[in-house]
Design a protein around this motif. Structure first.
Motif, PDB file in Angstrom:
ATOM      1  N   GLU A   1     -77.339 -90.432  47.677  1.00  0.00           N
ATOM      2  CA  GLU A   1     -78.658 -90.985  47.975  1.00  0.00           C
ATOM      3  C   GLU A   1     -78.581 -92.268  48.782  1.00  0.00           C
ATOM      4  O   GLU A   1     -79.495 -92.580  49.547  1.00  0.00           O
ATOM      5  CB  GLU A   1     -79.418 -91.262  46.667  1.00  0.00           C
TER       6      GLU A   1
ATOM      7  N   ILE B   1     -86.360 -92.581  49.902  1.00  0.00           N
ATOM      8  CA  ILE B   1     -85.254 -91.655  50.109  1.00  0.00           C
ATOM      9  C   ILE B   1     -85.776 -90.449  50.883  1.00  0.00           C
ATOM     10  O   ILE B   1     -86.698 -89.762  50.448  1.00  0.00           O
ATOM     11  CB  ILE B   1     -84.641 -91.213  48.761  1.00  0.00           C
TER      12      ILE B   1
ATOM     13  N   LYS C   1     -84.495 -87.151  52.211  1.00  0.00           N
ATOM     14  CA  LYS C   1     -83.387 -86.207  52.199  1.00  0.00           C
ATOM     15  C   LYS C   1     -83.823 -84.865  52.730  1.00  0.00           C
ATOM     16  O   LYS C   1     -83.054 -84.161  53.364  1.00  0.00           O
ATOM     17  CB  LYS C   1     -82.909 -86.031  50.758  1.00  0.00           C
TER      18      LYS C   1
ATOM     19  N   ARG D   1     -90.770 -84.303  53.121  1.00  0.00           N
ATOM     20  CA  ARG D   1     -90.989 -85.015  51.867  1.00  0.00           C
ATOM     21  C   ARG D   1     -90.304 -86.379  51.882  1.00  0.00           C
ATOM     22  O   ARG D   1     -89.148 -86.481  52.289  1.00  0.00           O
ATOM     23  CB  ARG D   1     -90.436 -84.203  50.685  1.00  0.00           C
TER      24      ARG D   1
ATOM     25  N   ILE E   1     -93.543 -88.212  47.304  1.00  0.00           N
ATOM     26  CA  ILE E   1     -93.023 -88.033  45.946  1.00  0.00           C
ATOM     27  C   ILE E   1     -92.822 -89.406  45.320  1.00  0.00           C
ATOM     28  O   ILE E   1     -92.100 -90.243  45.860  1.00  0.00           O
ATOM     29  CB  ILE E   1     -91.690 -87.251  45.952  1.00  0.00           C
TER      30      ILE E   1
ATOM     31  N   TYR F   1     -87.677 -76.438  37.874  1.00  0.00           N
ATOM     32  CA  TYR F   1     -86.237 -76.491  38.074  1.00  0.00           C
ATOM     33  C   TYR F   1     -85.473 -76.560  36.755  1.00  0.00           C
ATOM     34  O   TYR F   1     -85.923 -77.188  35.795  1.00  0.00           O
ATOM     35  CB  TYR F   1     -85.850 -77.750  38.860  1.00  0.00           C
TER      36      TYR F   1
ATOM     37  N   GLU G   1     -77.889 -80.166  43.104  1.00  0.00           N
ATOM     38  CA  GLU G   1     -78.146 -81.036  44.244  1.00  0.00           C
ATOM     39  C   GLU G   1     -76.810 -81.451  44.849  1.00  0.00           C
ATOM     40  O   GLU G   1     -75.941 -81.964  44.142  1.00  0.00           O
ATOM     41  CB  GLU G   1     -78.921 -82.262  43.768  1.00  0.00           C
TER      42      GLU G   1
ATOM     43  N   LYS H   1     -82.296 -78.444  47.645  1.00  0.00           N
ATOM     44  CA  LYS H   1     -81.498 -78.200  46.459  1.00  0.00           C
ATOM     45  C   LYS H   1     -80.910 -76.784  46.600  1.00  0.00           C
ATOM     46  O   LYS H   1     -81.519 -75.907  47.206  1.00  0.00           O
ATOM     47  CB  LYS H   1     -82.364 -78.350  45.214  1.00  0.00           C
TER      48      LYS H   1
HETATM   49  C1  LIG Z   1     -85.372 -83.288  44.637  1.00  0.00           C
HETATM   50  C2  LIG Z   1     -85.764 -84.198  45.704  1.00  0.00           C
HETATM   51  C3  LIG Z   1     -86.924 -83.973  46.459  1.00  0.00           C
HETATM   52  C4  LIG Z   1     -87.858 -82.838  46.187  1.00  0.00           C
HETATM   53  O1  LIG Z   1     -87.268 -81.629  46.370  1.00  0.00           O
HETATM   54  P1  LIG Z   1     -88.107 -80.289  46.051  1.00  0.00           P
HETATM   55  O2  LIG Z   1     -87.079 -79.238  46.173  1.00  0.00           O
HETATM   56  O3  LIG Z   1     -89.203 -80.221  47.025  1.00  0.00           O
HETATM   57  O4  LIG Z   1     -88.620 -80.452  44.642  1.00  0.00           O
HETATM   58  C5  LIG Z   1     -87.203 -84.832  47.492  1.00  0.00           C
HETATM   59  N1  LIG Z   1     -86.407 -85.886  47.771  1.00  0.00           N
HETATM   60  C6  LIG Z   1     -85.289 -86.132  47.071  1.00  0.00           C
HETATM   61  C7  LIG Z   1     -84.456 -87.302  47.442  1.00  0.00           C
HETATM   62  C8  LIG Z   1     -84.938 -85.304  46.001  1.00  0.00           C
HETATM   63  O5  LIG Z   1     -83.843 -85.591  45.306  1.00  0.00           O
END
Ligand SMILES: *Cc1c(COP(=O)(O)O)cnc(C)c1O
Ligand code: SF4
Length: 353
Positions: free
Chosen positions: A100, A109, A111, A115, A165, A287, A329, A336
């Motif tokens: 991260e 973050i 990733k 999102r 998020i 999940y 992850e 994921k």
């Molecule tokens: C898990 C995660 C998300 C969201 O992932 P989804 O698969 O959409 O639930 C977004 N950003 C980070 C950094 C994450 O670890």
């Protein structure tokens, strides 16, 4: 008359806030107290005290009340009890298990496509020993409203982001007054279509689901997704069920994530019970996470082969919608990663790191 009713609302907001902050203040903050309360003082352990210095003990009275006194293997206790073995070096387990730090700026973050995850606070109402962010540098996240505005401005400029998020720590550790302000500011960002909370607080302190919060969710122009985190059916008592009811009536979409943990939920019965409990309350399993290899958590590891067997049992015994996605992850992956036969095979072919 008008001002009288506003005053009365302000009063009830204050009372609600006082109730959950009182819960936080009286939470248990030492391993010794925790064991004493459960009549397990014989488990006192010098090494474990050292582990507690690395990551302190924290658990609410509400959560404690669902543990069985005298049971050293209680599945809720195991999630929060510091253990000497956390200090043992474990190959492959480190401080930044899912990569991260490389993708984090000022507590945001990025990733995955579309999102953005904001680390809203480092605070939680529980310290889960397996927490993958137990070594995360939380001081980076936004604190003042000005800092928040800078984060939101950056998100607003990037039109590729359509989901925000809110994570942490636990985002519901911030008071309702702050969320009231942030909901207004978030709603102004046209490109953000969805808001998602990742929280464990409804389980830890059901009173945290206040009228003021549910009103915010109900009146938000954006759908609010709430991803709850728990690992065992015993975490879901009547008080939690009522808090979940309040969130449901507010129109939040309720999802759930669990971590596969040795001694907690690595048996068929525990896994089935948890997921059945969720769907009975209108919460959709989302999940099941393979443990992230964070330093200090190696004693929770469950082989993915076992996880796959548990998944097969869930598929067999529960409706299809009650079966979570079993994922891991991995740093550098675009999403994921599903844990399936082929992933396990590939993993077993790799030389151990
Ligand atoms: C898990 C995660 C998300 C969201 O992932 P989804 O698969 O959409 O639930 C977004 N950003 C980070 C950094 C994450 O670890
Ligand atoms: S509630 Fe979540 S962020 Fe907080 S300690 Fe537990 S796993 Fe970590």
């Amino acid at each position: 008359m008008q001002s009288e009713s506003i005053d009365r609302d302000a009063d009830s907001d204050g009372l609600e806030e006082a109730a959950w902050s009182h819960s936080l203040r009286r939470a248990i903050r030492s391993r010794r107290d925790l064991l004493e309360r459960l009549q397990l003082s014989w488990m006192a352990d010098q090494l474990a005290e050292g582990a507690q210095q690395q990551f302190s003990t924290l658990v609410t009275e509400e959560f404690l009340s669902r543990m069985e006194p005298g049971n050293p293997n209680d599945p809720l206790l195991l999630q929060v009890l510091a253990q000497g073995q956390e200090l043992d070096p474990a190959p492959g387990f480190g401080p930044d298990p899912v990569g991260e730090l490389a993708v984090s700026t000022e507590g945001v973050i990025r990733k995955y496509e579309g999102r953005a995850l904001v680390v809203t606070t480092g605070a939680c109402a529980i310290h889960c020993r397996y927490c993958f962010r137990r070594h995360y540098p939380y001081e980076d996240g936004p604190k003042s409203l000005d800092q928040w505005q800078r984060v939101l401005d950056r998100l607003a400029e990037d039109h590729s982001i359509d989901e925000l998020i809110l994570s942490g720590g636990d985002p519901l550790m911030l008071p309702d007054a702050r969320w009231e302000e942030l909901f207004v500011r978030i709603a102004k960002i046209e490109s953000i279509r969805r808001v998602r909370f990742h929280t464990r607080l409804p389980i830890l302190i059901p009173a945290r689901i206040t009228q003021r919060l549910t009103k915010l969710i109900a009146e938000s122009p954006r759908p609010t997704y709430v991803v709850l985190h728990s690992n065992h059916a015993n975490e879901w008592d009547q008080g939690v069920a009522e808090a979940i009811g309040r969130l449901r009536r507010a129109g939040a979409v309720l999802l759930h994530q669990a971590v596969l943990l040795r001694g907690v939920n690595d048996r068929v019965e525990a896994m089935v019970d948890l997921h059945r409990r969720l769907i009975d309350l209108g919460v959709l399993p989302y999940y099941l996470h393979q443990l992230d290899p964070v330093a200090g958590a190696a004693h929770f590891a469950v082989a993915p082969e076992v996880g796959l067997q548990l998944m097969a049992a869930l598929r067999q015994q529960l409706p299809g919608y009650a079966v979570p996605r079993y994922v891991v992850e991995l740093a550098g992956e675009p999403s994921k990663v599903p844990v399936d036969e082929s992933w396990v095979e590939r993993r077993n072919q790799q030389p151990p790191s």
